[in-house]
Each structure stands twice: as C-alpha cells, then as structure tokens.
Motif scaffolding. Structure first.
Motif, PDB file in Angstrom:
ATOM      1  N   ARG A 293      -9.346 -20.910 -38.008  1.00 34.32           N
ATOM      2  CA  ARG A 293      -8.790 -19.987 -37.283  1.00 34.32           C
ATOM      3  C   ARG A 293      -8.969 -20.369 -35.753  1.00 34.32           C
ATOM      4  O   ARG A 293      -7.828 -20.264 -35.089  1.00 34.32           O
ATOM      5  N   GLU A 296      -5.977 -22.911 -35.222  1.00 32.27           N
ATOM      6  CA  GLU A 296      -4.760 -22.011 -34.968  1.00 32.27           C
ATOM      7  C   GLU A 296      -4.695 -21.514 -33.608  1.00 32.27           C
ATOM      8  O   GLU A 296      -3.487 -21.528 -33.009  1.00 32.27           O
ATOM      9  N   GLU A 297      -5.750 -20.980 -33.147  1.00 30.65           N
ATOM     10  CA  GLU A 297      -5.750 -20.462 -31.642  1.00 30.65           C
ATOM     11  C   GLU A 297      -5.321 -21.471 -30.785  1.00 30.65           C
ATOM     12  O   GLU A 297      -4.578 -21.403 -29.832  1.00 30.65           O
ATOM     13  N   GLU A 299      -3.593 -24.273 -31.185  1.00 26.24           N
ATOM     14  CA  GLU A 299      -2.315 -24.849 -31.297  1.00 26.24           C
ATOM     15  C   GLU A 299      -1.458 -23.794 -30.610  1.00 26.24           C
ATOM     16  O   GLU A 299      -0.540 -24.016 -30.036  1.00 26.24           O
ATOM     17  N   ASN A 300      -1.756 -22.406 -30.840  1.00 26.39           N
ATOM     18  CA  ASN A 300      -1.236 -21.302 -30.115  1.00 26.39           C
ATOM     19  C   ASN A 300      -1.128 -21.516 -28.760  1.00 26.39           C
ATOM     20  O   ASN A 300       0.084 -20.980 -28.049  1.00 26.39           O
ATOM     21  N   LYS A 301      -1.938 -21.980 -28.159  1.00 27.99           N
ATOM     22  CA  LYS A 301      -2.225 -22.006 -26.757  1.00 27.99           C
ATOM     23  C   LYS A 301      -1.906 -23.411 -26.154  1.00 27.99           C
ATOM     24  O   LYS A 301      -2.035 -23.646 -25.022  1.00 27.99           O
ATOM     25  N   GLY A 302      -0.918 -24.229 -27.033  1.00 32.64           N
ATOM     26  CA  GLY A 302      -0.439 -25.467 -26.457  1.00 32.64           C
ATOM     27  C   GLY A 302      -1.255 -26.816 -26.818  1.00 32.64           C
ATOM     28  O   GLY A 302      -0.898 -27.675 -26.177  1.00 32.64           O
ATOM     29  N   HIS A 313      -8.204 -20.323 -21.071  1.00 32.82           N
ATOM     30  CA  HIS A 313      -8.110 -20.475 -22.592  1.00 32.82           C
ATOM     31  C   HIS A 313      -9.572 -20.883 -23.314  1.00 32.82           C
ATOM     32  O   HIS A 313      -9.655 -20.452 -24.371  1.00 32.82           O
ATOM     33  N   ASP A 870       4.579 -32.364 -25.035  1.00 36.08           N
ATOM     34  CA  ASP A 870       4.913 -31.000 -24.923  1.00 36.08           C
ATOM     35  C   ASP A 870       5.540 -30.651 -23.717  1.00 36.08           C
ATOM     36  O   ASP A 870       6.079 -31.646 -23.213  1.00 36.08           O
TER      37      ASP A 870
END
Length: 1371
Positions: A293, A296-297, A299-302, A313, A870
């Motif tokens: 979990r 995943e967070e 990755e969601n934050k960049g 973050h 990125d």
C-alpha cells in the motif's frame, strides 16, 4: 571448413576436369563429313550409335556418388539440427522458469516447515559440539540468532529466507558427527580439528553479520523499507551466496574426511547464481500488504525521488505508516495529561519527520555499524545463557549411564524435581504431577518448622536456624503473593515444571534456604517495590529540577523524552500498595543489590538501548515481567538522568535522547502487553478484574486498570504527584555521550563553494568536456511549479576515472552529501549531450540528461533511472547564483512579451548589484525578509495553516541561492530544536485547530471533564484564537469567551508539574483579586479603546506564528522597519515602478584612514536601534515623558507598572508573572522584551530560552559600550523577567450564576477563619516582597554616590586616552 563446403568444392573441381576431357575428342562437323565421304566411311558409320554417349560426356565415378550422398545427408542433418535448436530456444526459457519455480517452491516450503525439525537439529548440534568442540562457536552463534528470531514479534519472510539457508548449512555441518576422530587427516593432508576451527570461526562471523543485517532491517519503518527496498534486497540476498559457499566448504570437509563424492558440491556451486535471482524475485512477492500500500502511494506521488525531496509527501506517507502501525485500535486514554484528539497522528508526524529524513539519509553500512553495538550485546547475552546450557548438556550426557543406574532404583514423578530437598518432600508426600498451591505452602511451613526446631535443639550448627523468622510469612495472610510467584496460570495448582522454574530463579550465590526464598516472595518483593518507588520518585524529582537548566538546543529532545516517560512511570509506581520496612529491607538487601547488578551488567552490554520488545525479556532474564521491572526502570532513569545532566553542559546528538525515548517506549509497551495478558488470564479464570488488579503485584497495574482514577482531582489534593528532591549543581562527566557536531549554524557555507579540487586538474580533455567544466547554477521545475526545490549548484571538474568525463561533489541544502559523475557525448552535427548521475547519501541515485543549448545553458530532464525520466525538467546556467534567483521561469520567457521580461530581468540584476555594493538598506531588508520567510515556511507548522503554501514555497525557494538555503535550513533546524512543541495539545479554536508550538494558552475556566484535572481548552498564543467564542458540548456544556481566566506557558508542562502549577495559579489569582492592594485598575476610557490596547504589532517575519511577533533569529527586533519589495519583483513589475537607486544615507560609514575610529555617537545610535525601536511604535512621546502622565492626576493610589518597560498596566490588558510575582504588559509579552540590568531599557529576548546568566540581560547598546556584566552585582534584581516565565491574565473574577432566588449558603465560622488565614498568608508574602524591595533601595542608596563617581572617573579617563580632550577643550 564445413563438410558441406568441402563437398561442394570437390564437386566443382570434378566438374571442371570432366569438361576438359569431354572437349578433347570433339571434331568439327564439316571435317567429319569430309572424312566420312572420303575414307573410312564404314568405320565411322559403325560409330554413329555412340554419338549419344559422346554428347552426354564422361560417366560419373563411384566416389562422386558417395560424396553427393554424404552432402545430401549433411543437408538433412543440418536442417534437423536447425529445427532442434529452434525447439531448444523455445524450451530453454520454459526450463529455466521451471527450474526457478522449483527453487522458489523449495524456499517457500523451507520457510513454512522451518521449525519442524528444529528440535532434532538443536540436539544434533549439541551432540556435534560434544564430539568436535571446535565447532562450538558456530553452534552457539546459530542457536543465539535462532533464539533472537523466535522471540521476535513479527516474522518477515524475507528474513526467514536467509534463516532457511542458514539452517541448510547447519544440516550439512551436522553430518560431521560421523567423523568422530578429531585428529583425522584428510585427503589433502589437513587435520580435521584445524579445518573445523577455521570453518567455525568464519561461519560464526557470517551468522552474526547476517543476523545484524536482519535485525537492522526489521527495525526500520515501513516507509524506509519501501523507499530503500532495492538496496536492502541486494544486501539480504548477498547472504544467500555466503551461506551456500559455506555449505560447500562443509561438503568439501566431508569429502576430505569421508567417502562422500564431490558431485553435490559442484551442483551447489552451479545453483548459486540462479538461487540469488530467485531470492530477489521472492522478496518482491514477500512484501507485506502494508508495504504494498505504501509502495502504491509512493508511485502515485511521482516516485521515490519526488517523495524524498518533498516534505509534504513524506508527512503524508509517515502518517499512513503510523496509522497502519496502530491498526484499527483507538487510544483508550491520554498519555501525558492532555486531551487526545484525532489529529494526534498528524502532530506525531511533524515530530517524527526529522527522524525519518535522517533515516533516509543514513547510509546502509552506517546503519549496520550503529546497530552492531546493541546487537552484539543481545547476542552475547544469548550466547552466555546457551553456553551454560550446552555445558550442562555435555555434563549430563557424560553422566547419563551412571545416572540411569541410580535412577532405576527410585523411579517416580518426584525425580523430575531438580532441587534435592524439595524432591524429598515431594516423594514423602507422594505427590504426582501437580499439587494444590495452598497445600504445598502449608506443607513446606510445617516441614521447615520441624527442621528449625530440631536444629535449635541439636548440637550441630545449622544455618537454617537464622531463618526462623521466615515462618511468620508462610501463613495464609501471605498466600496471594506466594501463589503469584509460582502459579503462573493462576489455576490454583502447582506443576513440577512451575516448581522447577520457581526454584531456578533462586540465587545460588546467596545460598538462601527455601523458606527464605518463599518469604521473599511473600513479603520481600512488596518491601522492595515500596523501596524502588521512593528511589524512582527521587530520580524523577532530580530530573524535574534539572530540566530548567538544560541547554536550549536540548530542551525539545528532553521534553519529547519526558512527555510519555513521566506519566507512564507515575502510573506504575503510584499504584504500589505496600510499605517499606528498614528491618525487612535489610534482610533482603543482598538480593536487591544482586538483581540490580545483574540487570545493570545486561544494560551495559546493550549500551542501555532496548531496541525491541523481546530485548526486555533478555535483559530481565527468566520469570515474570513484574519480578524485575522496577529495578530495570530505576536503572534506566538513573542513566537518563546522567544524560540530562550532561545536557546542561554540551549539546547532545539527537540520537542520544532518541535512543532513550525508544527504550522507555518499549518498556512501557511491554508493561501494557503484560497487563493485557493478565486481563485475558483473569477473564479465563472467571475472576473479578477490579479485585484482582487491586491486589495483584501489590497494585503494580492498578492505575493501568483504573486510569480514570489516576487523573482524578483527588490526586492533586493528596499530593500524589509531588516529587521532592534536591538539585545537583555540580558538573557531570560527559564522557561516553555523543555531542552534536553542527549545533550552531556556520557562515562557512558562504566561504566554501561545493566541489572538491580534482586530482586530475590540468588533465587534457576534449573540447566537448571542457565546455561543461565550471560552476553551474539552476533549478528543477515541472509544469505546475517553478522551481520544484531549492537551487542546484554544481561545479564540474575533469576526471580521469573509467566511464567518467567529469565529476562534482558537495552538500545538499538539507545536509545530504552527494557525488556526481557524468559523461559528454556529441552527435554528427556537433550537438553535445550531457549525462550525469548524482549519488546522495542514503543510497539515492538521480539521473540527469540534457543538451548544451549554448555556452551558458544546459537544459534537460531527470529521473530515477537512465532509461526513464519523469516530468521534472531542469535548467542550469553559467551565471552567478544571485542572478539566477532573479531570472524569470522558462514559461515566462516563452510567452509573447519575452523582450520586455528580459529587460526587467536586466534592470533587476543591475539594481541588485548597486544595492549590494552600496550596502543599501533595501538589500539587507530584502535578504532579511527572505530569510525569515524561508524559516517560517520550512519550520514545524504551528498555529493556523499558511494559505497557498505551495506557491509560497516556490517563491521563497526561487529567491534563495544554494548557500542561502543551506544556511537558512540550518537555522530552521536549530529553531525547531529550541521552540517548545506541545505536541499533544491542539488549538481548540474552531478557526484554527492547529498544532501548538511556542506559547500555549490554557483556559482555566473551561474544564472538559471535572474528573480529570488536565482536561482544559488549549489555544495558540494568538488573541484571535483564545478570544474566540466557543461552544464545546461533547461531554459537558462549555461556553468560552474572552472574559475567562487564561494561563500562558512557553515551556512544555509535564504531569509532575501540573499540581504545583495549579497551586501557584490559585495563589496568584487570590493575590491579584482579593489580597493585593496594588491591583491593576480598569483601563481608562480617555486613553484608547480596548481593541487598540490589545491589538498586537505586525508580525511579518515571525518564526512560527502569523499573529505573534517574535524577535529576529539574529537577535534583533526589526519589526519597525518597512519591508521593501524584493528585487525579484522587478521582473514582473512595470518598468516605471522599479525602485530608484538608494541614497548615500544608506551607505555604511567609511573610515578615511585605517586608524580612524567610528565616533561614539555612531556606537550609541547602533545600540539604540535594537533597544528603543519598539518605543516609537508604542509611545510616540519625548524621552522625558511617560504615556500615563495625563492620567496620573486622575488616578488615586499606587500605579501598577510593567516589570519590563515600567509603563502602567490595566486589568485585562496585562499578565501576571508566576515567577517574578509582578505584572507584564501585553506589548512586552507579545514581543518577548526583557529589561537591561545596566540601563533599564527593554530589548528583544535573543532566543527562546534566555536568562540563565546575568550577562544575558545586557542590551546590545550596553554591549556595544563594552559592558559584559553589571558593575555592581548586588544591584541586579534577583528576579528578572524573561519570556518563558508562566503568566496568567489579569482579569476580574467571573460572577457565577445562582439558581433562581435561592439564598446563598451561609459561610461557617471555620470557613471564614480559613479564608482569613489564606488572606493573611498572602499579606505575609506581600510584606516579604516589600521588605526585599526596601532592602534593595537601601543598598542602592548606599552605593549610588560611589557608583556615580566611578562611572564619571572611567568616562573621563577613556576620553583622555582617546584624545578627545586637548588642553581642556573638546576637539
């Protein structure tokens, strides 16, 4: 040459020869006809049938046929081989996948069935150690780390993978039992004993190293495991090869000393690489759901890069980490005397953010080295216990045959009893596997009564005669504590195993008899608990008295340590229902000292750092937790008290008090777990919980169970929280404590430029590389923000290393060290591509790739890997850093008005240079505002949230150079360590609800829970918050308004201080409202309105609150200076709005010659700026008048004045200091002003905790005159006010409404006398203060003439020496 080629070549050569031989007999057709017609016509006619054969050429020989046949076969075989290779190419991945799957399944099965054959393995290892003592060190190492792993609360499958490999290695080693001859010479000529000694040492070291890595890894936070997962995976997987190699070494030893073959060894070596790949892939599958979990967070934050460089973050991920760690369980009560709210997680996140960033920065090898000390201590504790057990096993095994013969004559359950005396009693009573606890105690009492009586009447000396007093405590009155000692399951029965365990705890060194050992648990433990309670309270009292003397940079860390420690400790010791007795204490003193020494030695091994809950059981030894928890707590508090004493003298490293805090937290967690286990046990036995906890362990868990009673107001009245001790002023030995290396920010960051001098300077490099060498400054940005972080400054130097054209190194603004290495590439058109990787401390790599747009610009993108980038871009310019701060963003330059923007940029740079060169006030004011704003935005978020925080951060990061950001960030960290953090208090104002830092205001009239003395409304030190009307109706109906009585604290209020604080508040309120004859009057209407008097000054630039003005970090109050627009604002402003050049007045004074001195008037003016500036905004009056002169005529009686500025104060518009016992006006309190001991002028308090020395009260003006101490120390007031003193707001008492028209209850004579006594006590206090004041006046009157003469004499002598008076005339 291939066979196919050979055959083709041979065929071609044969074809050529055949054609030549066929051409030889050919005859032209005309000539043949002529010959046929003239002669031999008949002969030729006979040859005509052969014409067809001649036309066909020569016949093929047999060898040619064979060759052709072989060629066809080779073609067919080649085709089949190609088809087979195609099949194999498709089959190999499947086979590899099958092999990896088989290995993975084998590893997973090993994890699942890890403990199945452990008993057999352990017994076999003991047997191996008996046969070959050389392997004992490896056996003990494995058993120790196995014991550490089995006692761990959480089992990580990644760690268990390594233990499976470790176990497989030991299984191979155990096969050496078959070679019983220690001196056996192997096939290679080596003796088995020598070979095993070397192998065992290497194996033991590998096991310890692996266990240390696993121990360090498991201690890390979930977020750290996720962000640094690949690094840890490589580190852990490396031990797979280590153990496989070591297993191969044992296989080789078996081959050399037995008939085994070496086939298995070769096969194992072949599988190493494949196994490592499988293990690394399994690590991804073994991630926990919480880690997935978090990943995943991230990755969601960049990605990891953005997360690690973004505090917001990190805070959100840390909050998620804390929330998952706590689970769904909610807190049942407060931990430190404050109301627990739902926002505790966010406040805890703020506190732990610095710890998280430090963990991410730390290199993995440094973390392993730091953890090694504590781990080795635990390892040695386990090894020492296992050594004793192994020696016992070997001794028992050697005596097994003799013992078997003896035991055959007397078999029975009693033979399992280890103590011979108790075994005899068990046999005589014919008890089987268990016995009732009551019957056991009564039998032992009767037995030893007879033994003691026989010894008293006998002629032989018997030591048991001295233990006759113990029979008194073996009766029914003391059954409960004795049952607790050996009846672990509270079943009422005692088993043989429980009795052996109980007897195993008896100290053999003291040679105690069984009655004395039973008496200790009957009465001795309770006496010891009462004794330890007194000693613990004494240490806590010393800590409380030492706290005000701790250095400011240590206060925040000490407060964090004490916040939970004091409350939890008091809960434990205040529940003890036992009394000490010096007689009984003396009878058990030797055991108390022995236990303390044993626990102290264990704590010294682990450096007083309990890093995991299972370490507590290791330190305490066998037995129940409550057996030795009090001496453990005492020793830990004594060690921490020594550390807090050292905090008065040196700035401790943050890791010092962090380790102490973690240790105490784990101790209290173990106590909580023990309470939960007891609760379950009592419920299973159908027992009443309240009754059991009231008497169990003399009430040790009483307030853990009855928590509401702990916070009851009755505790205050009974004085249960009072801690009496004496303050120790002597300096302590600071040896062994780590000191903070960078406690004070240094200006050296401006003198040094990032980048070390390369050893390859002068190296001949290509023109492409030479084009990127030098200093580059720039920013990283994205589509939504410019910049995304502070300035990036890199000095590229040439490098001769492999695959490296240039390099750079330095320190990031947040303290991370880095090294950059890169290469230059050029395409066919001459365009240069620059690639480099920055390696940060803490195993973070960031890859950059860009193009050299021109000689001054590099633009490109960055990412986490070289293959993917990125959405963050960067731009680097070869221009001064200050120009880069003024440069517009690329988005602005790409807009339609590019030329106008560049023109404004040029003007801003020119103005900046002029102001800097001329020392313009606008330049210094701009830098001051940037510094203050940076500190405010980067420091801990206290009070109301800052609007548009992201935009503000981008703006302030754009205005800072890399050196500025590093220096300002160091100031921010220093300030965060000084400003008190009331982390468990939250502002109750609905419009704020923020965390409280610095000053905290408590409403004494708004009590949320009458049964809990700490449950009050809390507010920020902001009038907007604590004057806001509030209706609070969750538990009680509360209406808060500005008329309530307020207490202001600027230091963390801990539980032991609450009772004394509340008493001081009550005495002060009575003094102000009823006893004092010098009460502040109500504010006059002719002076100003109430809102004007209460209004606070402008607070732009304050360090933590929007509504409270604080002094500048440099110690200067600059609130009265105007704040000009920054130079960077000229970029976006119209050209005509650019500020004009500064005048000459803003330039600094210049000396015409080196020997010239600045005039005394200039020195005076410099001092006045910092000490009297506030007076211009507060009182715009001449120096010889006061603000209250126009009111003195209308006032009657004495006028109450502020202790700092000596201005009149009014009721509701001032505060009463509980330390100085005097009044302080709102203005002096809001600006943290203090009074100078020399000139009496107010000046800003330089730092938060101030006033510990007399020299702290010397203002800058007097300091500029060279005054360091007051010339007459006797004239210095004993009580000088500082901003950290606790205050109550001076207000009239609120009239409480009555019910209807009911008559007021009559006051009895006793109550009137009590009130009169209280008032007389206040009058006595006032008289004492008045006497002190008169005494000081007399002293001043006596020494004043002498002081004036001394000052005048020194002034004249200084003037004469400076040459300012010549021939009696001033020059």
């Amino acid at each position: 040459m291939s066979l196919r080629g050979f055959l083709a070549r041979l065929r071609r050569s044969r074809g050529k020869s055949s054609s030549v031989s066929a051409e030889a007999p050919t005859v032209p057709e005309s000539e043949a006809v002529i010959v046929h017609k003239n002669a031999m016509d008949g002969a030729l006619a006979d040859l005509e049938p052969l014409q067809s054969h001649l036309d066909a050429g020569p016949s093929v020989v047999k060898s040619d046929k064979v060759i052709d046949t072989l060629g066809d076969k080779v073609d067919a075989i080649t085709t089949s081989a190609q088809q087979a290779m195609t099949v194999i190419d498709y089959a190999v991945p499947a086979m590899n996948a099958f092999e990896q799957t088989d290995l993975a399944q084998k590893i997973e099965r090993g994890i699942v069935h890890f403990a199945d054959d452990i008993p057999w393995l352990m017994k076999g290892l003991d047997e191996l150690a008996r046969i070959h003592p050389a392997v004992t060190v490896a056996v003990l190492a494995f058993k120790a780390v196995y014991a550490l792993e089995t006692t761990r609360r959480e089992n990580d499958r990644r760690v268990m993978t390594l233990y499976v490999e470790m176990k497989d290695m030991m299984v191979v080693m155990i096969q050496l039992k078959g070679v019983e001859n220690r001196t056996h010479i192997g096939l290679d000529g080596r003796v088995l004993k020598d070979r095993l000694e070397e192998l065992a040492e290497k194996t033991a070291k590998d096991i310890k190293d692996c266990a240390n890595v696993c121990d360090t890894f498991l201690k890390k936070r979930l977020i750290v495991k996720v962000l640094k997962g690949p690094v840890w995976a490589d580190k852990l997987a490396g031990f797979v090869k280590t153990f496989t190699d070591r297993k191969a070494d044992f296989h080789f030893a078996l081959v050399m000393h037995s008939a085994n073959t070496i086939t298995d060894v070769k096969r194992q070596n072949h599988e190493i690489d494949a196994k490592i790949d499988v293990v690394i892939s399994l690590f991804d599958r073994f991630l926990t759901s919480e880690e997935r979990r978090l990943a995943e967070e991230v990755e969601n934050k960049g990605g990891a890069i953005r997360v690690r460089h973004n505090d917001e973050h990190l805070k959100s991920l840390l909050a998620l980490d804390i929330e998952m760690h706590r689970g769904s369980a909610s807190q049942t009560g407060p931990s430190n005397g404050t109301l627990v709210r739902a926002s505790d997680v966010s406040q805890e996140t703020t506190v732990l953010l610095d710890d998280l960033k430090w963990e991410l920065r730390e290199d993995i090898n440094d973390a392993l080295t730091r953890n090694l000390e504590t781990f080795l201590g635990k390892f040695e504790l386990h090894v020492s216990a296992l050594q004793v057990a192994l020696e016992s096993y070997i001794r028992e095994e050697n005596d097994r045959i003799i013992g078997a013969v003896k035991d055959a004559m007397a078999q029975g359950p009693h033979m399992k009893i280890r103590d011979p005396e108790l075994r005899k009693i068990w046999q005589d009573m014919n008890w089987r596997g268990n016995v009732k606890a009551r019957l056991l105690v009564m039998t032992l009492r009767d037995h030893y009564r007879d033994v003691i009586e026989d010894a008293q009447h006998g002629s032989e000396d018997n030591a048991i005669i001295n233990d006759g007093w113990t029979l008194e405590y073996l009766g029914p009155t003391w059954f409960q504590p004795m049952f607790e000692a050996f009846d672990d399951d509270a079943s009422g029965y005692v088993t043989i195993a429980e009795m052996n365990k109980f007897m195993g705890l008896r100290p053999l060194q003291l040679n105690w008899s069984l009655p004395r050992w039973l008496a200790y648990w009957a009465i001795g433990w309770g006496v010891g608990a009462a004794m330890y309670t007194i000693r613990i309270k004494e240490v806590m009292g010393k800590i409380r008295l030492t706290l005000p003397h701790v250095l400011p940079l240590n206060r925040s860390a000490v407060d964090e340590y004490l916040r939970n420690t004091w409350t939890q400790t008091l809960k434990l010791i205040l529940g003890i229902r036992s009394e000490t007795s010096w007689i009984l204490e003396g009878r058990f003193q030797d055991y108390f000292e022995l236990e303390e020494q044993r626990i102290r030695s264990h704590l010294e091994l682990i450096k007083y750092h309990i890093d995991a809950p299972e370490t507590i059981a290791l330190v305490l030894g066998p037995g129940r937790l409550e057996k030795s928890i009090l001496p453990l707590l005492l020793l830990l508090l004594q060690h921490d008290y020594h550390k807090i004493q050292a905090a008065r003298q040196i700035v401790l490293a943050e890791s010092e008090l962090r380790a102490s805090r973690e240790t105490m937290d784990r101790v209290f967690t173990a106590i909580k777990d023990r309470y939960n286990n007891l609760t379950t046990l009592f419920r299973d036995q159908k027992l009443e919980l309240d009754t059991e906890f009231e008497k169990y362990a003399c009430g040790l868990f009483y307030y853990r169970h009855f928590e509401d009673q702990f916070w009851n107001v009755e505790q205050l009245k009974r004085g249960r929280f009072m801690l009496n001790a004496f303050y120790d002023e002597e300096e302590t030995d600071v040896t062994g404590f780590e000191e903070e290396k960078s406690a004070t920010p240094s200006f050296n960051v401006y003198d040094a430029i990032d980048g070390v001098k390369s050893d390859d300077e002068g190296l001949v490099v290509s023109p492409f590389v030479n084009s990127v060498l030098g200093l580059w400054n720039g920013f990283i940005y994205s589509d939504t923000s410019y910049p995304a972080r502070v300035m990036l400054s890199l000095r590229f130097c040439e490098s001769s290393a492999d695959n490296e054209d240039f390099m750079a190194s330095g320190v990031d603004y947040s303290g991370d060290t880095y090294r950059a290495s890169g290469v230059c590439e050029a395409d066919d058109e001459g365009r240069i591509t620059v690639k480099w990787t920055i390696q940060y401390s803490g195993d973070l790599d960031i890859h950059y790739q860009g193009r050299l747009s021109d000689d001054w610009t590099i633009e490109g993108r960055r990412g986490q890997s070289k293959a993917s980038f990125d959405d963050e871009e960067f731009i680097l310019k070869r221009i001064p850093a200050e120009y880069m701060c003024l440069r517009p963003s690329p988005a602005m330059l790409h807009s339609g008005n590019r030329l106008q923007i560049l023109w404004r940029y040029a003007i801003a740079c020119a103005l900046h240079d002029i102001r800097k060169r001329n020392w313009s006030w606008m330049y210094f004011a701009w830098r001051r505002n940037v510094r203050k704003r940076f500190i405010k935005l980067k420091s801990r978020p206290f009070g109301r949230p800052i609007p548009n925080l992201e935009d503000e951060l981008c703006r302030i990061e754009h205005e800072c150079t890399a050196q500025d950001a590093r220096f300002y960030y160091a100031l921010t960290q220093r300030l965060d360590r000084i400003i008190p953090n009331h982390s468990t208090r939250q502002c109750s104002a609905p419009s704020c609800r923020g965390a409280i830092g610095g000053g905290c205001v408590i409403c004494l009239d708004c009590v949320l829970d009458p049964d809990r003395f700490y449950a009050h409304l809390n507010f920020c030190d902001d009038p907007t918050c604590y004057n806001e009307p509030i209706h609070y109706g969750y538990t009680v109906n509360i209406h808060h308004d500005s008329s309530h009585t307020l207490l202001k604290i600027r230091a963390v209020l801990h539980a032991p201080d609450i009772p004394a604080q509340w008493n001081r508040v009550d005495n002060a309120l009575r003094f102000i409202r009823w006893i004092s004859g010098n009460t502040p009057p109500d504010p006059p209407m002719i002076e100003a309105t109430r809102d004007e008097l209460v209004a606070s000054d402008d607070t732009e630039g304050s360090v933590y609150s929007d509504n409270e003005h604080l002094v500048d970090v440099d110690g200067q109050d600059d609130s009265n200076h105007s704040t000009p627009s920054s130079a960077s604002s000229a970029v976006s402003a119209p050209i005509e709005d650019v500020p004009q050049n500064p005048t000459v007045e803003n330039q600094p004074p210049e000396a015409s010659e080196p020997g010239d001195r600045v005039s005394q008037d200039a020195v005076d003016e410099a001092g006045e700026d910092a000490t009297v500036a506030y007076a211009e905004s507060k009182h715009s009056r001449p120096d010889n008048t006061r603000a209250s002169d126009d009111l003195d005529a209308a006032s009657e009686g004495p006028v109450c004045r502020c202790k700092v500025c000596r201005e009149p104060v009014y009721m509701g518009m001032c505060w009463f200091c509980l330390t100085c016992w005097d009044y302080v006006c709102n203005d002096c309190d809001s600006q943290l002003l203090i009074g100078c001991h020399t000139c009496g002028r107010p000046f800003p308090q330089p730092e938060w905790y101030w006033g510990s020395r007399p020299s702290d009260f010397i203002c800058p003006r007097c300091s500029a005159h060279g005054i360091r101490e007051h010339p007459n120390p006797d004239l210095v007031p004993r009580r000088s006010h500082v901003g950290t003193h606790q205050l109550i707001q001076c207000k009239h008492e609120i009239a409480r409404p009555t019910k209807g028209n009911a008559e007021q209850p009559k006051i009895s004579v006793e109550d009137r006398l009590a009130n009169l006594e209280e008032r007389m006590s206040g009058v006595d206090t006032k008289l004492e203060l008045l006497q002190e004041h008169l005494l000081r006046l007399e002293q001043v009157h006596e020494v004043l003439p002498q002081t004036i003469a001394t000052v005048l004499n020194e002034t004249l002598m200084n003037a004469l020496r400076s040459g300012r008076i010549v021939n009696g005339h001033s020059d």
